[in-house]
Design a protein around this motif. Structure first.
Motif, PDB file in Angstrom:
ATOM      1  N   ASP A  39       2.137   6.323 -11.582  1.00 47.04           N
ATOM      2  CA  ASP A  39       1.663   5.298 -12.700  1.00 47.04           C
ATOM      3  C   ASP A  39       0.388   4.454 -12.291  1.00 47.04           C
ATOM      4  OD1 ASP A  39       3.539   6.290 -14.236  1.00 47.04           O
ATOM      5  OD2 ASP A  39       5.100   4.740 -13.674  1.00 47.04           O
ATOM      6  N   HIS A  40       0.300   4.421 -10.795  1.00 40.13           N
ATOM      7  CA  HIS A  40      -0.662   3.496 -10.116  1.00 40.13           C
ATOM      8  C   HIS A  40      -1.873   4.229  -9.933  1.00 40.13           C
ATOM      9  CE1 HIS A  40       1.170   5.279  -6.954  1.00 40.13           C
ATOM     10  NE2 HIS A  40       0.289   4.811  -5.915  1.00 40.13           N
ATOM     11  N   VAL A  85      -0.698  -2.372 -11.930  1.00 46.18           N
ATOM     12  CA  VAL A  85       0.611  -1.919 -11.603  1.00 46.18           C
ATOM     13  C   VAL A  85       0.866  -2.199 -10.077  1.00 46.18           C
ATOM     14  CG1 VAL A  85       1.910   0.281 -11.285  1.00 46.18           C
ATOM     15  CG2 VAL A  85       0.337  -0.012 -13.426  1.00 46.18           C
ATOM     16  N   ILE A  86      -0.289  -1.840  -9.223  1.00 49.57           N
ATOM     17  CA  ILE A  86      -0.117  -1.846  -7.752  1.00 49.57           C
ATOM     18  C   ILE A  86       0.345  -3.345  -7.389  1.00 49.57           C
ATOM     19  CG2 ILE A  86      -1.339  -1.875  -5.569  1.00 49.57           C
ATOM     20  CD1 ILE A  86      -3.035   0.500  -6.484  1.00 49.57           C
ATOM     21  N   ASP A 119       2.086  -5.452  -9.176  1.00 51.77           N
ATOM     22  CA  ASP A 119       3.314  -5.814  -9.501  1.00 51.77           C
ATOM     23  C   ASP A 119       4.510  -5.167  -8.651  1.00 51.77           C
ATOM     24  OD1 ASP A 119       2.604  -7.299 -11.612  1.00 51.77           O
ATOM     25  OD2 ASP A 119       2.751  -5.478 -13.103  1.00 51.77           O
ATOM     26  N   GLN A 120       3.962  -3.864  -7.980  1.00 53.48           N
ATOM     27  CA  GLN A 120       4.645  -3.167  -7.087  1.00 53.48           C
ATOM     28  C   GLN A 120       4.609  -3.553  -5.500  1.00 53.48           C
ATOM     29  OE1 GLN A 120       3.671   0.886  -7.485  1.00 53.48           O
ATOM     30  NE2 GLN A 120       4.689   1.022  -9.456  1.00 53.48           N
ATOM     31  N   ASP A 155       5.186  -5.888  -2.904  1.00 51.48           N
ATOM     32  CA  ASP A 155       5.719  -7.247  -2.922  1.00 51.48           C
ATOM     33  C   ASP A 155       6.068  -7.625  -1.216  1.00 51.48           C
ATOM     34  OD1 ASP A 155       7.615  -5.250  -1.916  1.00 51.48           O
ATOM     35  OD2 ASP A 155       9.101  -5.867  -3.370  1.00 51.48           O
ATOM     36  N   ALA A 213       2.587   0.912  -1.913  1.00 48.18           N
ATOM     37  CA  ALA A 213       2.121   0.763  -3.355  1.00 48.18           C
ATOM     38  C   ALA A 213       0.667   0.911  -3.667  1.00 48.18           C
ATOM     39  CB  ALA A 213       2.460  -0.691  -3.630  1.00 48.18           C
ATOM     40  N   THR A 228       6.119   8.060  -6.405  1.00 50.00           N
ATOM     41  CA  THR A 228       7.339   7.119  -5.985  1.00 50.00           C
ATOM     42  C   THR A 228       8.640   7.709  -5.768  1.00 50.00           C
ATOM     43  OG1 THR A 228       7.838   7.002  -8.397  1.00 50.00           O
ATOM     44  CG2 THR A 228       6.317   5.436  -7.552  1.00 50.00           C
TER      45      THR A 228
END
Length: 422
Positions: A4-5, A45-46, A48-49, A51, A66, A72
């Motif tokens: 998705d990223h 997206v990156i 958000d992922q 962390d 990420a 994934t």
């Protein structure tokens, strides 16, 4: 599949886009391998992922998973690559007259920077159910791919020029790879590896064309950005062969700046041997570019770099530049780095030190600027090159007289017995 990223693969020449889930190396709209692809991301997206805490503790490059273009659900094929320390270099700094720090990527699992890219490539190959991986190499990529293929349980077939250093060709064979010495240059071995990829369907790791390779290499930019958050260097220095390493570092550092993880970016300095200077010459718009590579720094002995565009773009966007140095400069830098900081680099890994010295002499790097040099390979990769710089060992007899003849008489502590054997 869950990428998705990753938005798309985009041709650097014509802008055509391709599905990142497919196995594709270059844009078919261009002859040969000219249409190098660039991986484009959805950074929302990156962000958000991702962390992870940017506290300077980096156990491996997979801290930045990420950012990496892997599914994934894929299990990373890793030997704990990346996470190399950023070292102060006070003695070297004093000699060069400028503040220098060293990122020693010769400490990666197979002894070279290329492990960053290989880990990503083999992860993608394994997840895509590929059975055989291949590449062309002057030695380092061969060892790296062979090691990670062994880790993943994949067959590995390597094409190398016949004059590649013997020490570098032993390592991939220990890992169980087939090593095929091609009667010709690196560029001819490279062309053959592409033909084999088309004919047999093997997964090709060649960093110059595999669009995902540079993405692994860009983790060095992420690491440097994290490690220098409080004091971003004015310059980051790399040797250049195909051009994807310096381009990858710039992309990674720039990403962290655009995401506001760091406040600034460095200028990139690319260093090439005089006998293999195609990227330097293209950047400085020389009329004639020689595609013959003649240098003892085999890891960057590339006559026809495939990532010239990305490398020149990194130099230009960062406000940096490129310099050339002689093979003698490289040998001098190899011994200088060793005797001042205890870091043993292969010739290509020591080339950035020679490049810093050249840039200082030419007024490119100022006295009050700070520099990070990235050492890309361990010295035991090419002991023949180092031997040219240091010469032969000194032979003596097993007597104190012979030691005294070399260093002078002892000033005490050991009773001198003329001619006695130890």
């Amino acid at each position: 599949m869950a990428l998705d990223h990753v938005e798309t693969l985009e041709c650097t020449l014509c802008g055509a886009t391709y599905d990142p889930d497919q196995v594709i190396y270059t844009c078919p709209n261009h002859e040969g391998v000219a249409g190098i692809l660039d991986v484009k991301y959805d950074y929302d997206v990156i962000n958000d992922q991702f962390d992870a805490v940017l506290d300077g503790h980096i156990s491996s490059q997979w801290k930045y998973q990420a950012f990496l273009p892997v599914d994934t659900s894929a299990t990373p094929v890793t030997l704990e690559e990346g996470g190399t320390e950023l070292l102060d270099a006070p003695q070297l700094s004093e000699t060069l007259g400028v503040n220098v720090r060293i990122k020693n990527d010769g400490r990666n699992p197979t002894g070279c920077f290329k492990d960053r890219a290989t880990s990503v490539a083999v992860t993608k190959a394994q997840h895509a159910d590929q059975d055989v991986v291949t590449c062309a190499s002057t030695g380092n990529a061969a060892a790296s791919l062979a090691g990670y293929a062994a880790r993943a349980g994949l067959d590995c077939r390597i094409f190398v020029p016949a004059d590649a250093p013997e020490g570098k060709l032993v390592q991939p064979r220990v890992y169980g790879a087939d090593v095929l010495a091609v009667a010709g240059s690196y560029d001819e071995a490279y062309d053959l590896s592409l033909a084999v990829t088309d004919a047999y369907g093997w997964y090709n790791r060649n960093a110059a064309i595999n669009p995902f390779q540079i993405e692994g290499k860009r983790t060095v930019g992420h690491e440097l950005a994290e490690q220098t958050r409080e004091e971003v260097p004015d310059w980051v220095v790399f040797s250049m062969g195909d051009g994807c390493t310096i381009a990858g570092c710039w992309k990674g550092f720039q990403e962290f700046a655009e995401l506001d993880y760091v406040d600034d970016t460095p200028q990139m300095l690319g260093v090439q041997p005089e006998g293999a200077s195609a990227i330097h010459d293209a950047f400085h718009e020389h009329d004639e570019i020689d595609d013959v590579a003649e240098t003892l720094a085999d890891a960057v002995a590339v006559g026809r770099p495939r990532n010239t565009l990305k490398a020149c773009r990194a130099l230009e966007e960062s406000g940096g530049t490129a310099v050339t140095i002689s093979d003698n400069d490289i040998l001098a830098a190899e011994t200088l780095l060793g005797r001042t900081e205890g870091i043993y680099a292969e010739p290509a890994g020591a080339a950035p030190i020679a490049g810093i010295r050249a840039a200082r002499e030419r007024g490119i790097i100022a006295d009050d600027e700070s520099v990070v040099a990235v050492v890309t390979g361990f010295g035991l990769k090419d002991t023949a090159g180092a031997k040219r710089a240091v010469g032969e060992v000194t032979d003596i007899k097993p007597t104190l007289d012979d030691v005294a003849a070399h260093y002078g008489a002892s000033d005490g502590g050991v009773e001198q017995v003329s001619g006695s054997e130890l």
